[in-house]
Motif scaffolding. Sequence first.
Motif, PDB file in Angstrom:
ATOM      1  N   ASN A 188      12.412 -76.516   1.361  1.00 54.32           N
ATOM      2  CA  ASN A 188      12.777 -77.929   1.379  1.00 54.32           C
ATOM      3  C   ASN A 188      11.586 -78.740   1.899  1.00 54.32           C
ATOM      4  OD1 ASN A 188      13.725 -80.406   2.805  1.00 54.32           O
ATOM      5  ND2 ASN A 188      15.698 -79.796   1.952  1.00 54.32           N
ATOM      6  N   ILE A 189      11.109 -79.683   1.109  1.00 48.52           N
ATOM      7  CA  ILE A 189       9.890 -80.409   1.471  1.00 48.52           C
ATOM      8  C   ILE A 189      10.076 -81.211   2.756  1.00 48.52           C
ATOM      9  CG2 ILE A 189      10.385 -82.427   0.060  1.00 48.52           C
ATOM     10  CD1 ILE A 189       6.936 -80.775   0.691  1.00 48.52           C
ATOM     11  N   GLU A 190      11.282 -81.720   3.004  1.00 45.96           N
ATOM     12  CA  GLU A 190      11.507 -82.466   4.237  1.00 45.96           C
ATOM     13  C   GLU A 190      11.473 -81.540   5.453  1.00 45.96           C
ATOM     14  OE1 GLU A 190      11.379 -85.614   4.837  1.00 45.96           O
ATOM     15  OE2 GLU A 190      11.012 -85.967   2.705  1.00 45.96           O
ATOM     16  N   ILE A 192       9.695 -78.867   5.594  1.00 41.97           N
ATOM     17  CA  ILE A 192       8.278 -78.515   5.723  1.00 41.97           C
ATOM     18  C   ILE A 192       7.525 -79.626   6.441  1.00 41.97           C
ATOM     19  CG2 ILE A 192       6.170 -78.159   4.374  1.00 41.97           C
ATOM     20  CD1 ILE A 192       7.958 -76.644   2.331  1.00 41.97           C
ATOM     21  N   ARG A 193       7.801 -80.862   6.088  1.00 42.48           N
ATOM     22  CA  ARG A 193       7.168 -81.990   6.790  1.00 42.48           C
ATOM     23  C   ARG A 193       7.590 -82.009   8.261  1.00 42.48           C
ATOM     24  NH1 ARG A 193       8.746 -85.607   1.739  1.00 42.48           N
ATOM     25  NH2 ARG A 193       6.773 -85.636   0.588  1.00 42.48           N
ATOM     26  N   ALA A 194       8.859 -81.710   8.515  1.00 46.39           N
ATOM     27  CA  ALA A 194       9.347 -81.688   9.894  1.00 46.39           C
ATOM     28  C   ALA A 194       8.636 -80.615  10.700  1.00 46.39           C
ATOM     29  CB  ALA A 194      10.857 -81.467   9.910  1.00 46.39           C
ATOM     30  N   ALA A 195       8.381 -79.463  10.085  1.00 43.04           N
ATOM     31  CA  ALA A 195       7.637 -78.402  10.780  1.00 43.04           C
ATOM     32  C   ALA A 195       6.245 -78.877  11.149  1.00 43.04           C
ATOM     33  CB  ALA A 195       7.561 -77.160   9.893  1.00 43.04           C
ATOM     34  N   ALA A 196       5.602 -79.584  10.243  1.00 45.77           N
ATOM     35  CA  ALA A 196       4.270 -80.109  10.526  1.00 45.77           C
ATOM     36  C   ALA A 196       4.295 -81.102  11.678  1.00 45.77           C
ATOM     37  CB  ALA A 196       3.691 -80.765   9.268  1.00 45.77           C
ATOM     38  N   ARG A 197       5.297 -81.985  11.694  1.00 46.25           N
ATOM     39  CA  ARG A 197       5.400 -82.957  12.781  1.00 46.25           C
ATOM     40  C   ARG A 197       5.691 -82.272  14.111  1.00 46.25           C
ATOM     41  NH1 ARG A 197       7.605 -86.215   8.483  1.00 46.25           N
ATOM     42  NH2 ARG A 197       9.702 -85.379   8.859  1.00 46.25           N
ATOM     43  N   ARG A 198       6.423 -81.165  14.072  1.00 45.65           N
ATOM     44  CA  ARG A 198       6.678 -80.397  15.293  1.00 45.65           C
ATOM     45  C   ARG A 198       5.437 -79.668  15.785  1.00 45.65           C
ATOM     46  NH1 ARG A 198      11.911 -79.363  16.685  1.00 45.65           N
ATOM     47  NH2 ARG A 198      13.502 -80.082  15.229  1.00 45.65           N
ATOM     48  N   ASP A 227       1.448 -77.088  -3.428  1.00 41.54           N
ATOM     49  CA  ASP A 227       1.620 -78.509  -3.120  1.00 41.54           C
ATOM     50  C   ASP A 227       2.343 -78.690  -1.777  1.00 41.54           C
ATOM     51  OD1 ASP A 227       0.385 -79.229  -5.467  1.00 41.54           O
ATOM     52  OD2 ASP A 227       2.257 -79.618  -6.561  1.00 41.54           O
ATOM     53  N   SER A 228       3.321 -77.820  -1.497  1.00 44.77           N
ATOM     54  CA  SER A 228       4.045 -77.904  -0.233  1.00 44.77           C
ATOM     55  C   SER A 228       3.123 -77.602   0.945  1.00 44.77           C
ATOM     56  CB  SER A 228       5.223 -76.919  -0.234  1.00 44.77           C
ATOM     57  OG  SER A 228       6.182 -77.266  -1.204  1.00 44.77           O
ATOM     58  N   VAL A 229       2.241 -76.611   0.782  1.00 41.40           N
ATOM     59  CA  VAL A 229       1.293 -76.287   1.850  1.00 41.40           C
ATOM     60  C   VAL A 229       0.331 -77.448   2.067  1.00 41.40           C
ATOM     61  CG1 VAL A 229      -0.554 -74.746   2.579  1.00 41.40           C
ATOM     62  CG2 VAL A 229       1.457 -73.810   1.447  1.00 41.40           C
ATOM     63  N   ALA A 230      -0.158 -78.028   0.986  1.00 40.20           N
ATOM     64  CA  ALA A 230      -1.059 -79.175   1.118  1.00 40.20           C
ATOM     65  C   ALA A 230      -0.380 -80.325   1.849  1.00 40.20           C
ATOM     66  CB  ALA A 230      -1.538 -79.618  -0.259  1.00 40.20           C
ATOM     67  N   GLU A 231       0.900 -80.546   1.548  1.00 37.85           N
ATOM     68  CA  GLU A 231       1.642 -81.604   2.226  1.00 37.85           C
ATOM     69  C   GLU A 231       1.862 -81.263   3.697  1.00 37.85           C
ATOM     70  OE1 GLU A 231       4.076 -85.245   2.393  1.00 37.85           O
ATOM     71  OE2 GLU A 231       2.180 -84.503   1.597  1.00 37.85           O
ATOM     72  N   TYR A 232       2.177 -80.013   3.966  1.00 36.69           N
ATOM     73  CA  TYR A 232       2.307 -79.565   5.363  1.00 36.69           C
ATOM     74  C   TYR A 232       1.009 -79.821   6.121  1.00 36.69           C
ATOM     75  CZ  TYR A 232       1.966 -76.137   9.181  1.00 36.69           C
ATOM     76  OH  TYR A 232       1.738 -75.526  10.386  1.00 36.69           O
ATOM     77  N   ALA A 369      -0.315 -86.769  -0.723  1.00 31.01           N
ATOM     78  CA  ALA A 369       1.105 -86.587  -0.438  1.00 31.01           C
ATOM     79  C   ALA A 369       1.829 -86.147  -1.713  1.00 31.01           C
ATOM     80  CB  ALA A 369       1.709 -87.892   0.065  1.00 31.01           C
ATOM     81  N   VAL A 370       2.874 -85.334  -1.544  1.00 28.51           N
ATOM     82  CA  VAL A 370       3.689 -84.930  -2.681  1.00 28.51           C
ATOM     83  C   VAL A 370       5.038 -85.610  -2.556  1.00 28.51           C
ATOM     84  CG1 VAL A 370       2.512 -82.719  -2.872  1.00 28.51           C
ATOM     85  CG2 VAL A 370       4.598 -82.859  -1.525  1.00 28.51           C
ATOM     86  N   SER A 371       5.700 -85.788  -3.671  1.00 34.79           N
ATOM     87  CA  SER A 371       6.990 -86.471  -3.655  1.00 34.79           C
ATOM     88  C   SER A 371       8.077 -85.539  -3.177  1.00 34.79           C
ATOM     89  CB  SER A 371       7.315 -86.978  -5.073  1.00 34.79           C
ATOM     90  OG  SER A 371       7.354 -85.903  -5.963  1.00 34.79           O
ATOM     91  N   SER A 372       9.205 -86.108  -2.766  1.00 39.49           N
ATOM     92  CA  SER A 372      10.343 -85.317  -2.293  1.00 39.49           C
ATOM     93  C   SER A 372      10.922 -84.515  -3.445  1.00 39.49           C
ATOM     94  CB  SER A 372      11.400 -86.223  -1.704  1.00 39.49           C
ATOM     95  OG  SER A 372      10.862 -86.963  -0.633  1.00 39.49           O
TER      96      SER A 372
END
Length: 372
Positions: A188-190, A192-198, A227-232, A369-372
């Motif tokens: 889930n891309i959201e 994944i983004r949350a993991a990066a923010r953490r 793409d998910s890794v790049a966004e992370y 950035a990648v889209s949701s």
Amino acid sequence: MTARPLPSTLDARADSPLGERLRVGFITHLDQHDDLSRIYRDNIRLVQGLEALGYDSAWIATRHFFSGWAALPSPYAFLGAAAVSTSHIALGTAVLPVVLDDAVRVAEDLAVIDHLSQGRLLAGLGKGVPSDSFHVFEAYSPDRDGTFEAKLDTLSWGLHGNAVEGGSASIWPPAPALEGRQFAGSSNIESIRAAARRGIGLILERFGNGPERTPEARAGFQKRQADSVAEYRRVFAETWGDSRTPYVITSRSAFPGPTTDAALAEAAETASRWNSFAAQIGRVDASRSVAEQFLSDNFAWGDPRALADDLLADPTVALTDELVLGIHPVTASIDDTLEKARILLEDVVPLVEEGWREARSDVRAPAQAVSS
């Protein structure tokens, strides 16, 4: 190949050993046979053998209800035994479904294992392979994403040994360093983004879901993961700058043989049970050839050069800090598994790392950035 001190997302970029070389792990699903009186002890021997070979990490698939014939529903006892049976290999969970557990108890158990192993635990955390039976767990909630985030909050609080509000006790034992060795397992891309923010790591599954499970969709699945890794990495850098270091682990199935044809023939024989099961539940199309069924599972096979080329064609690999290999879904003895692991480490990994180093210069470049 010898193991080195574990990198951590808590380390500043300038101080982190990430990127110096490709870290390599091996994963077991504890699916070599059905004798439960032996399977756990046999896999302790596997972990010991992986350490002797020089693997950086050994990863244990953790699944409830014998899903996918993974025989370990809870990793704590096994990891404790592995910790005292080894000395330097890292021990990882792939992945611990924390949404079904009491997060304070998870913090306690993980902290004990991390101290027992002298800081060798890698905590892969996720939501679990979906099941229609998860409601049997008292902690279950149908809101998997929201529950996952809440559990991670509580787990982090517990690992720091915080005092209990409204009580006189504190969580014990603390293991704050383990926060830098946590990895969110999600597609889930959201999440994944949350993991990066953490500021925690990311661990990626080896195969796609639903419509991604066809030979034709394999490249698209790999591109989505890249793409998910790049966004992370983009969100991580945006949040933490140079004060912390992102950490990406990718899992892939790779089956070596003396020739590509020989590898396919052996894999077809030893994975026939799995392919039959996967066809029954709609994971693969039984009308396809065995090779096509394997590609639907993102399963690679071949001689060392062919395997290395296949892995390097996956754009996710260049973005990865630790590559975890395994031979699942084939069924093999512990000795045969160790021999395959030896071939992967000695003959395939050097070729992969050569290409990985060449592609590594782009990893720290700003990502779109990648889209949701």
